[in-house]
Enzyme design. Structure first.
Site, PDB file in Angstrom:
ATOM      1  N   SER A 151       0.840  -1.189   0.000  1.00 53.63           N
ATOM      2  CA  SER A 151       0.000   0.000   0.000  1.00 53.63           C
ATOM      3  C   SER A 151       0.881   1.247   0.000  1.00 53.63           C
ATOM      4  O   SER A 151       1.730   1.407  -0.874  1.00 53.63           O
ATOM      5  CB  SER A 151      -0.963  -0.037   1.197  1.00 53.63           C
ATOM      6  OG  SER A 151      -1.976   0.927   1.042  1.00 53.63           O
ATOM      7  N   ASP A 201      -8.391  -4.932  -6.237  1.00 54.61           N
ATOM      8  CA  ASP A 201      -8.006  -3.974  -5.206  1.00 54.61           C
ATOM      9  C   ASP A 201      -8.550  -2.576  -5.523  1.00 54.61           C
ATOM     10  O   ASP A 201      -8.337  -2.064  -6.624  1.00 54.61           O
ATOM     11  CB  ASP A 201      -6.479  -3.931  -5.124  1.00 54.61           C
ATOM     12  CG  ASP A 201      -5.958  -3.096  -3.973  1.00 54.61           C
ATOM     13  OD1 ASP A 201      -6.757  -2.493  -3.241  1.00 54.61           O
ATOM     14  OD2 ASP A 201      -4.726  -3.057  -3.809  1.00 54.61           O
TER      15      ASP A 201
END
Length: 401
Positions: free
Chosen positions: A34, A311
């Site tokens: 991330s 995602d």
């Protein structure tokens, strides 16, 4: 990044002072997911002489101010019935809150949801959006997985009333659907809306105790934002996205020819409140200070790009839909995990815990590839040490440890 470089170049571990474990003599490989995934990608590119390689998992290397695309993953990959119901019901909410503002309808809508004491309509709209926002929290690992997204989708997709305590407001919900402009779909939408209300009451509304609903659910809390002692650990990430990264997740940014999954009242003004209140930042984030490092196109030898197909952050990575595909090589692996969500390769199981289905095959395959290309990187390191005369820490020394 400079802190990480200092660590790599200067670290001395207590009890191991006799070993040189710094990057001057050893291969340092960074691995992050991330924000940290973007961080290690930049680290490898900006400090290639310190970090021998990096694995960027769901690395958000492209900073985006109005990140309405966050919800595109749910639109593309959530069950079709869940997506359609959420779009239609959200449109009903917006038609009432925006077009019928000044009538009694916004108040009736809030009361139907059990949120009649939320003063601001944007706070209300934001509060009821949490269900469709939950895709990121799904994971193949039961210990990491949140079931909220699936339960929400099952609820709004069902034509049965799943929350019996909501049955007594059915006529009011029918009236609100009519007022929201969906008179032709009242019969098909009334139970999904009742289920949305029931789900929200069980998971969100019920958590507000010993406070007013405004205190629980408002985004406008100046007293909270002014807290800046060292216990306020929440401050570091908002400061960064207000200053540079952006990533304000809005419904207003969705193109006008599409129905959003969250209310258009969740706009840039609403999502940037923290910037103004906590940090007195009133200018746009300097996304170029991030994107100058490569953005969607970041590439460097021994930099692996690993992303999840489903995602919500994929749209800010090199695997964003519409970006050019790349060959995946041992030097620059470029892997999209089928059905994967947010940095799914970063958690795993011990060998005695694995089963034929756990981890899922795409995750297991990715992790095997990671082991293989890192081994290849280390073979390059060995050759590098031979050429440069670096000694490194010998294998027998590691075994002694």
């Amino acid at each position: 990044m400079a802190d990480q470089v200092y660590f790599a170049q200067n670290i001395v571990f207590p009890g191991l002072e006799h070993l040189n474990l710094t990057s001057h003599q050893n291969a340092y490989i960074a691995y992050g997911g991330s924000y940290a995934g973007a961080f290690v990608a930049f680290l490898r590119k900006l400090y290639p002489d310190v970090y021998w390689g990096a694995i960027s998992s769901s690395g958000v290397t492209e900073a985006i101010y109005d990140y309405w695309q966050y919800f595109e993953a749910a639109e593309l990959y959530a069950p079709t019935a869940c997506v359609s119901a959420t779009q239609w019901l959200t449109n009903i909410v917006d038609n009432i809150l925006i077009k019928k503002n000044g009538t009694d309808l916004p108040g009736r809508l809030k009361r139907a949801f059990g949120l009649g004491n939320i003063t601001r309509s944007d706070d209300f709209a934001n509060t009821i959006s949490v269900g469709i926002s939950g895709l990121q929290s799904t994971n193949w690992d039961p210990e990491q997985n949140s079931t909220d997204f699936g339960v929400y989708c099952d609820a709004v997709s069902s034509q049965k009333v799943l929350y019996p305590h909501c049955a007594d407001i059915k006529s009011e919900v029918q009236s609100l659907i009519l007022a929201g402009g969906y008179e032709d779909q009242v019969d098909s939408l009334v139970n999904p809306m009742l289920n949305w209300i029931g789900w929200l009451n069980d998971t969100v509304v019920s958590t507000c105790k010993n406070k007013t609903q405004d205190e629980c659910f408002t985004n406008f809390d100046s007293n909270f934002y002014q807290k800046d002692d060292l216990k306020q650990t929440w401050r570091s990430w908002p400061y960064q996205y207000c200053k540079e990264w952006g990533y304000l997740q809005t419904g207003s940014g969705v193109p006008v020819d599409k129905l959003p999954l969250v209310s258009r009242l969740v706009d840039l003004n609403y999502t940037s409140v923290v910037c103004k209140e906590a940090f007195n930042i009133t200018t746009l984030p300097d996304v170029e200070s991030i994107n100058k490092h490569g953005g969607f196109g970041i590439s460097y030898p021994r930099l692996a790009i690993i992303d999840g197909e489903k995602d919500p952050w994929r749209a800010a990575t090199p695997h964003a839909i519409g970006q050019p595909d790349r060959p995946s090589t041992a030097s620059e692996p470029f892997i999209l995990i089928k059905d994967g969500v947010h940095h799914w390769d970063e958690n795993g199981l011990f060998p005695n815990e694995t089963t034929p289905d756990m981890p899922p095959q795409p995750v297991a395959d990715t992790q095997k590839m990671e082991a293989m290309f890192v081994q290849e990187w280390m073979m390059e390191w060995k050759l590098h040490c031979t050429v440069t005369g670096k000694s490194g820490t010998r294998l027998d020394e590691w075994e002694d440890l």
